[in-house]
Design a protein around this motif. Structure first.
Motif, PDB file in Angstrom:
ATOM      1  N   LYS A  60      20.297  96.110  19.117  1.00 36.63           N
ATOM      2  CA  LYS A  60      21.598  95.276  19.528  1.00 36.63           C
ATOM      3  C   LYS A  60      22.680  96.334  19.778  1.00 36.63           C
ATOM      4  O   LYS A  60      23.351  95.886  20.769  1.00 36.63           O
ATOM      5  CB  LYS A  60      22.339  94.706  18.298  1.00 36.63           C
ATOM      6  CG  LYS A  60      23.402  93.818  18.338  1.00 36.63           C
ATOM      7  CD  LYS A  60      23.345  92.543  19.209  1.00 36.63           C
ATOM      8  CE  LYS A  60      24.372  91.557  19.432  1.00 36.63           C
ATOM      9  NZ  LYS A  60      23.988  90.569  20.348  1.00 36.63           N
ATOM     10  N   LYS A  61      22.923  97.633  19.386  1.00 38.89           N
ATOM     11  CA  LYS A  61      23.795  98.553  19.984  1.00 38.89           C
ATOM     12  C   LYS A  61      23.500  98.754  21.401  1.00 38.89           C
ATOM     13  O   LYS A  61      24.607  99.387  21.858  1.00 38.89           O
ATOM     14  CB  LYS A  61      23.936  99.537  18.791  1.00 38.89           C
ATOM     15  CG  LYS A  61      24.491  99.634  17.562  1.00 38.89           C
ATOM     16  CD  LYS A  61      24.538 100.733  16.727  1.00 38.89           C
ATOM     17  CE  LYS A  61      24.968 100.291  15.299  1.00 38.89           C
ATOM     18  NZ  LYS A  61      25.112 101.587  14.518  1.00 38.89           N
ATOM     19  N   ASN A  62      22.556  98.734  21.857  1.00 36.46           N
ATOM     20  CA  ASN A  62      22.452  99.190  23.089  1.00 36.46           C
ATOM     21  C   ASN A  62      22.429  97.938  23.965  1.00 36.46           C
ATOM     22  O   ASN A  62      22.331  98.277  25.344  1.00 36.46           O
ATOM     23  CB  ASN A  62      21.035  99.601  23.171  1.00 36.46           C
ATOM     24  CG  ASN A  62      20.781 101.177  22.651  1.00 36.46           C
ATOM     25  OD1 ASN A  62      21.835 101.608  22.252  1.00 36.46           O
ATOM     26  ND2 ASN A  62      19.530 101.632  22.527  1.00 36.46           N
ATOM     27  N   GLU A  63      22.723  96.776  23.725  1.00 38.44           N
ATOM     28  CA  GLU A  63      22.941  95.588  24.527  1.00 38.44           C
ATOM     29  C   GLU A  63      23.946  95.700  25.606  1.00 38.44           C
ATOM     30  O   GLU A  63      23.627  95.397  26.788  1.00 38.44           O
ATOM     31  CB  GLU A  63      23.293  94.432  23.737  1.00 38.44           C
ATOM     32  CG  GLU A  63      23.153  93.003  24.451  1.00 38.44           C
ATOM     33  CD  GLU A  63      23.673  91.881  23.611  1.00 38.44           C
ATOM     34  OE1 GLU A  63      23.099  91.101  23.963  1.00 38.44           O
ATOM     35  OE2 GLU A  63      24.337  92.166  22.534  1.00 38.44           O
ATOM     36  N   GLY A  64      25.128  96.300  25.212  1.00 35.23           N
ATOM     37  CA  GLY A  64      25.982  96.325  26.364  1.00 35.23           C
ATOM     38  C   GLY A  64      25.709  97.279  27.530  1.00 35.23           C
ATOM     39  O   GLY A  64      25.818  97.107  28.771  1.00 35.23           O
ATOM     40  N   LYS A  65      25.048  98.354  27.213  1.00 36.97           N
ATOM     41  CA  LYS A  65      24.538  99.556  28.015  1.00 36.97           C
ATOM     42  C   LYS A  65      23.400  99.083  29.007  1.00 36.97           C
ATOM     43  O   LYS A  65      23.647  99.118  29.947  1.00 36.97           O
ATOM     44  CB  LYS A  65      24.059 100.766  27.286  1.00 36.97           C
ATOM     45  CG  LYS A  65      25.147 101.619  26.492  1.00 36.97           C
ATOM     46  CD  LYS A  65      24.688 102.632  25.612  1.00 36.97           C
ATOM     47  CE  LYS A  65      25.770 102.977  24.933  1.00 36.97           C
ATOM     48  NZ  LYS A  65      25.298 103.973  23.823  1.00 36.97           N
ATOM     49  N   ALA A  66      22.724  98.189  28.450  1.00 37.53           N
ATOM     50  CA  ALA A  66      21.640  97.481  29.059  1.00 37.53           C
ATOM     51  C   ALA A  66      21.968  96.735  30.110  1.00 37.53           C
ATOM     52  O   ALA A  66      21.859  96.469  31.305  1.00 37.53           O
ATOM     53  CB  ALA A  66      20.452  96.846  28.195  1.00 37.53           C
ATOM     54  N   TYR A  67      23.237  95.804  29.362  1.00 38.26           N
ATOM     55  CA  TYR A  67      23.604  94.687  30.481  1.00 38.26           C
ATOM     56  C   TYR A  67      24.121  95.414  31.759  1.00 38.26           C
ATOM     57  O   TYR A  67      24.157  95.136  33.029  1.00 38.26           O
ATOM     58  CB  TYR A  67      24.617  93.769  29.668  1.00 38.26           C
ATOM     59  CG  TYR A  67      24.160  92.610  29.427  1.00 38.26           C
ATOM     60  CD1 TYR A  67      23.095  92.399  28.422  1.00 38.26           C
ATOM     61  CD2 TYR A  67      24.802  91.437  29.687  1.00 38.26           C
ATOM     62  CE1 TYR A  67      22.698  91.394  27.855  1.00 38.26           C
ATOM     63  CE2 TYR A  67      24.283  90.459  28.924  1.00 38.26           C
ATOM     64  CZ  TYR A  67      23.499  90.487  28.056  1.00 38.26           C
ATOM     65  OH  TYR A  67      22.904  89.111  27.466  1.00 38.26           O
ATOM     66  N   LYS A  68      25.189  96.584  31.468  1.00 39.35           N
ATOM     67  CA  LYS A  68      25.651  97.401  32.490  1.00 39.35           C
ATOM     68  C   LYS A  68      24.690  97.955  33.699  1.00 39.35           C
ATOM     69  O   LYS A  68      25.126  98.023  34.788  1.00 39.35           O
ATOM     70  CB  LYS A  68      26.471  98.382  32.011  1.00 39.35           C
ATOM     71  CG  LYS A  68      27.893  97.969  31.486  1.00 39.35           C
ATOM     72  CD  LYS A  68      28.542  99.040  31.021  1.00 39.35           C
ATOM     73  CE  LYS A  68      30.037  98.634  30.116  1.00 39.35           C
ATOM     74  NZ  LYS A  68      30.755  99.494  29.593  1.00 39.35           N
ATOM     75  N   ILE A  69      23.552  98.720  33.203  1.00 39.67           N
ATOM     76  CA  ILE A  69      22.609  99.041  34.040  1.00 39.67           C
ATOM     77  C   ILE A  69      21.952  98.024  35.062  1.00 39.67           C
ATOM     78  O   ILE A  69      22.023  98.248  36.162  1.00 39.67           O
ATOM     79  CB  ILE A  69      21.678  99.914  33.242  1.00 39.67           C
ATOM     80  CG1 ILE A  69      21.907 101.052  32.911  1.00 39.67           C
ATOM     81  CG2 ILE A  69      20.103  99.862  34.001  1.00 39.67           C
ATOM     82  CD1 ILE A  69      21.160 101.557  31.647  1.00 39.67           C
ATOM     83  N   ILE A  70      21.755  96.724  34.415  1.00 40.51           N
ATOM     84  CA  ILE A  70      21.149  95.571  34.924  1.00 40.51           C
ATOM     85  C   ILE A  70      22.036  95.131  36.021  1.00 40.51           C
ATOM     86  O   ILE A  70      21.746  94.874  37.174  1.00 40.51           O
ATOM     87  CB  ILE A  70      20.648  94.472  33.910  1.00 40.51           C
ATOM     88  CG1 ILE A  70      19.528  94.899  33.084  1.00 40.51           C
ATOM     89  CG2 ILE A  70      20.197  93.336  34.757  1.00 40.51           C
ATOM     90  CD1 ILE A  70      19.079  93.888  31.974  1.00 40.51           C
ATOM     91  N   GLN A  71      23.380  95.072  35.731  1.00 42.21           N
ATOM     92  CA  GLN A  71      24.208  94.486  36.631  1.00 42.21           C
ATOM     93  C   GLN A  71      24.565  95.478  37.796  1.00 42.21           C
ATOM     94  O   GLN A  71      24.617  94.944  38.788  1.00 42.21           O
ATOM     95  CB  GLN A  71      25.558  94.195  36.017  1.00 42.21           C
ATOM     96  CG  GLN A  71      25.467  93.020  34.931  1.00 42.21           C
ATOM     97  CD  GLN A  71      26.530  92.860  33.815  1.00 42.21           C
ATOM     98  OE1 GLN A  71      27.114  93.933  33.623  1.00 42.21           O
ATOM     99  NE2 GLN A  71      26.839  91.834  33.609  1.00 42.21           N
ATOM    100  N   ASN A  72      24.438  96.625  37.594  1.00 38.43           N
ATOM    101  CA  ASN A  72      24.646  97.487  38.412  1.00 38.43           C
ATOM    102  C   ASN A  72      23.734  97.659  39.454  1.00 38.43           C
ATOM    103  O   ASN A  72      23.658  98.235  40.564  1.00 38.43           O
ATOM    104  CB  ASN A  72      25.140  99.006  37.902  1.00 38.43           C
ATOM    105  CG  ASN A  72      26.317  98.988  37.314  1.00 38.43           C
ATOM    106  OD1 ASN A  72      27.150  98.252  37.631  1.00 38.43           O
ATOM    107  ND2 ASN A  72      26.572  99.887  36.194  1.00 38.43           N
ATOM    108  N   MET A  73      22.399  97.671  38.963  1.00 37.20           N
ATOM    109  CA  MET A  73      21.380  97.964  40.035  1.00 37.20           C
ATOM    110  C   MET A  73      20.564  96.692  40.572  1.00 37.20           C
ATOM    111  O   MET A  73      19.750  96.806  41.360  1.00 37.20           O
ATOM    112  CB  MET A  73      20.000  98.562  38.995  1.00 37.20           C
ATOM    113  CG  MET A  73      20.722  99.911  38.518  1.00 37.20           C
ATOM    114  SD  MET A  73      19.441 100.848  37.416  1.00 37.20           S
ATOM    115  CE  MET A  73      18.142 101.036  38.835  1.00 37.20           C
TER     116      MET A  73
END
Length: 105
Positions: A60-73
């Motif tokens: 759960k703590k990595n959810e925001g980081k994962a979303y940013k990577i997906i959105q940027n790429m």
């Protein structure tokens, strides 16, 4: 543990997303399911498209980081990014996942 799901008509984009998530230890495991058929409504029309699915296993703590990577790429203007919460995880797998993602925890 959570599973983040996204999809794209471009398999190479999903592969790049998967490798970035893994190399940055944002995810412990990523599954790429090629060649599914998606039906969806866009601009008030029912559409059909060949897509690929990406399932990202993380915490759960990595959810925001994962979303940013997906959105940027991602190649879509409005990508599907959905979080599925997993209630039960086999203890050895959970321990492994926590170890692989601990840098970002």
């Amino acid at each position: 543990m959570i599973v983040i799901k996204t999809s794209s008509d471009n398999k190479q984009i999903l592969e790049k997303i998967a490798l970035k998530l893994l190399s940055q230890k944002v995810a412990g495991c990523v599954n790429l399911f090629p060649a599914c058929i998606s039906y969806f409504v866009w601009d008030n029309k029912i559409n059909k498209s060949k897509e690929n699915l990406l399932f990202i296993k993380t915490i759960k703590k990595n959810e925001g980081k994962a979303y940013k990577i997906i959105q940027n790429m991602h190649n879509y203007d409005t990508p599907e990014i959905i979080t599925l919460t997993v209630e039960n995880v086999e203890k050895h797998y959970k321990r492994w996942l926590m170890k692989e993602t601990k840098i970002n925890a």
